[in-house]
Design a protein around this motif. Sequence first.
Motif, short mmCIF file in Angstrom:
data_model
loop_
_atom_site.label_atom_id
_atom_site.label_comp_id
_atom_site.label_asym_id
_atom_site.label_seq_id
_atom_site.Cartn_x
_atom_site.Cartn_y
_atom_site.Cartn_z
N VAL A 164 16.79 -13.65 10.38
CA VAL A 164 14.94 -13.96 10.19
C VAL A 164 14.84 -13.63 8.90
CG1 VAL A 164 13.49 -12.81 11.19
CG2 VAL A 164 15.43 -13.09 12.87
N MET A 165 14.76 -12.72 8.41
CA MET A 165 14.70 -12.63 6.78
C MET A 165 14.44 -12.88 6.01
SD MET A 165 13.58 -8.80 6.21
CE MET A 165 15.46 -7.59 5.41
N PRO A 176 15.69 -16.25 5.64
CA PRO A 176 15.19 -17.65 5.76
C PRO A 176 12.71 -17.57 5.28
CG PRO A 176 16.13 -17.59 6.97
CD PRO A 176 16.16 -16.40 7.02
N MET A 177 12.70 -15.95 5.73
CA MET A 177 11.50 -15.67 5.23
C MET A 177 11.00 -15.60 3.58
SD MET A 177 9.05 -12.87 6.67
CE MET A 177 9.27 -11.18 5.92
N TRP A 178 12.48 -15.34 3.19
CA TRP A 178 12.04 -14.44 1.09
C TRP A 178 12.74 -15.90 0.77
CZ3 TRP A 178 9.82 -10.74 -1.30
CH2 TRP A 178 9.56 -10.11 -0.11
N TYR A 196 7.79 -24.48 10.75
CA TYR A 196 9.01 -23.63 10.35
C TYR A 196 8.89 -22.53 9.41
CZ TYR A 196 12.95 -22.90 7.15
OH TYR A 196 13.56 -22.37 6.95
N LEU A 216 6.97 -19.15 10.79
CA LEU A 216 7.87 -18.89 12.10
C LEU A 216 8.68 -17.61 11.76
CD1 LEU A 216 8.90 -18.79 14.96
CD2 LEU A 216 10.66 -20.45 14.39
N PRO A 217 9.04 -16.76 10.89
CA PRO A 217 9.70 -15.57 10.69
C PRO A 217 8.74 -14.60 10.46
CG PRO A 217 10.75 -17.54 9.06
CD PRO A 217 9.45 -17.93 9.43
N PHE A 218 7.48 -15.13 10.29
CA PHE A 218 6.17 -13.69 10.11
C PHE A 218 5.50 -13.47 11.52
CE2 PHE A 218 6.38 -16.26 5.60
CZ PHE A 218 5.69 -14.93 4.69
N LEU A 240 9.43 -11.11 13.42
CA LEU A 240 9.45 -9.74 12.71
C LEU A 240 8.62 -8.66 14.14
CD1 LEU A 240 10.54 -10.26 9.35
CD2 LEU A 240 11.90 -9.14 11.56
N PHE A 250 17.55 -22.92 13.65
CA PHE A 250 16.31 -24.04 13.11
C PHE A 250 15.64 -23.45 11.85
CE2 PHE A 250 11.25 -24.06 13.44
CZ PHE A 250 11.25 -25.55 13.33
N LEU A 251 15.63 -22.11 11.63
CA LEU A 251 15.46 -21.49 10.49
C LEU A 251 16.52 -21.63 9.37
CD1 LEU A 251 14.47 -17.79 11.73
CD2 LEU A 251 13.16 -19.67 11.08
N ILE A 305 17.74 -25.24 4.92
CA ILE A 305 18.88 -24.09 3.43
C ILE A 305 19.26 -24.68 3.10
CG2 ILE A 305 19.21 -22.26 2.52
CD1 ILE A 305 16.92 -20.34 4.37
N THR A 347 16.02 -16.74 -4.88
CA THR A 347 14.21 -15.81 -3.97
C THR A 347 15.48 -15.26 -2.86
OG1 THR A 347 14.06 -17.92 -2.95
CG2 THR A 347 13.00 -16.96 -4.69
N LYS A 367 6.40 -9.67 4.28
CA LYS A 367 5.70 -9.97 2.60
C LYS A 367 4.60 -10.46 2.66
CE LYS A 367 7.12 -14.17 0.67
NZ LYS A 367 8.31 -15.73 0.42
#
Lengths: 325, 269
Positions: A140-141, A143-145, A205, A208-210, A213, B21-22, B26, B247, B269
């Motif tokens: 999860v982290m 893709p968030m970063w 998209y 979403l991670p925000f 968590l 999906f996430l 990428i 990143t 973040k």
Amino acid sequence: MAIEAPDPLHQHGLPTAGIRRRLASLLYRRQTLLLLLLLTPPLLWFGVVYLGSLLALLMQSFYTFDDFTMAVTPELTLANFRAIADPANPLFGANIDIVLRTLGMAAAVTVACALIAFPIAYYMARYARGWQKGFFYIAVMAPMWASYIVKAYSWTVILAKGGIVYWLGQALGLNALLEAVLSLPMVGGSSLSTSNLGRFMVFTYIWLPFMILPIQAALERVPLSLLQASSDLGARPAQTFRTVMLPLAFPGVVAGSIFTFSLTLGDFIVPQLVGPPGLFIGNYVYTMQGAVGNIPMAAAFTVVPVVLISLYLALARRLGAFDAL
Amino acid sequence: MHSEARAPLWLKLLAYGGLAFLHFPIVVIALYAFNTEESAYSFPLQGFTLDWFAAAFGRDDVLAAIWLSVKVAAVATLASLLLGTMAAAALYRRRFWGKEALTLMLILPIALPGIITGIALLSAFKLLAWEPSFWTIAIGHATFCVVVVYNNVIARFRRSSHSLVEASMDLGADGFTTFRHVVLPQLATALLAGGLLAFALSFDEIIVTTFTAGHERTLPIWLLNQLGRPRDVPITNVVALTVMLITMVPVIAAWKLTQGTEAVAGSGK
């Protein structure tokens, strides 16, 4: 790790060591002095540079912009705010459209993020164990970063005509359905990448991670004994979920929604890359300060997301979102 | 919170589907970087090639943008390491008037929409008659990177026991020696993790940067310009993959560094 500890009774060695020593004990005895020394640089940076900039911006929102000469004069006026908040103002209609368009998207994205995030967070908190825990966390982290602009770019590639989504639609025979959805008035557009649907997907998209968590953190804190007690007292799993789990997880959802809501409100890159024409708050501010040079109007418009987010935070506080943080 | 029951299949599907999906965009970027097609995004991909990597890293504008982004991120990271550690050291054990306001102030640059921070800094630079340059970009970045370092360091301060510092003092070490030999080793991994995250945050930032950069082009701005004028698709794809990796690697490293402590780096973040 050797600690050189000079004997405090024999400080008359090197003069520099003596000064250092005296300075050290001065700072130790005067903790407030130490505190002041530590705090001064961050205070200067944030209190002067950053807050100063924010106040200067607020100040400029009251300045006058001359439409003909395109010049800004420091004569104080409420005209910029009237254009946003006064229905009698000729600019009000166009401006409120921008605000409502952005607000509608922020609300839709927040709801979608909550719906998609909940099962993921629930699985992470309740069922992931051992290596799975770390795996999910990093999954999860990362893709968030991962770079924001690259994620947005990737979606323009995915949604492009002849790209992956259209190919998949063709392979599954769903392109007729896609066309039907795109012909709907509010969500549609001439193609996926110029539709509100496309823009909505990209926003959902990216933020979403925000949402995942904070929900996961809230669920993680629910003690197992509470769930056992509920089932011991005869509740069915669905009942336990609805009456015990959901209320305890809700603050996490609200905490996550603060991010998704606020991040969508302020964004101006995604609306620029994907979706139909029609400005978002961020794009309007950007155009006003850049191409038009009307800094006072841009400054006044930045007050809008701040007010909206403050209202939202006040609402979130009432819903108990901060008790869980 | 763990239950011994197994997850129902539908939940498992939703959870793993969510992960897929996430990661989907990428993977897409990673695939397209090796695509042979020159001007469109058609799928299935046309063919496999490594040529674009050589072409991209031979371009002066790409290299200049990478170099500028690295320099900005390095300066912003250094500044936020200093300021963030100072703020954390000052705030973790003391209570004083205005402490809450101070904490809020540190969070404000990432809590407020980036566009507000950006335009505020820009108009302040204009008032001071500073031309946009490398330094205005770095100042902007440092402003929102401080909180990342601060969060990591203050979590570590709270976890480490103050009695070690007292023991060191009792044994005759002065404040500086104690800092050097007792406090710093305890903070080391938190500083490294915070620094890595600050670097990643700065390297990727675009919203504040569009305001403070003037004519300078950091790597994300270079990318955004490319998207506005669709040309050099293959080069753009390669650069996108590069930015993505630069990143993502720091956050994985930061996670490894702080694994097992209660406050895991990167969760905010």
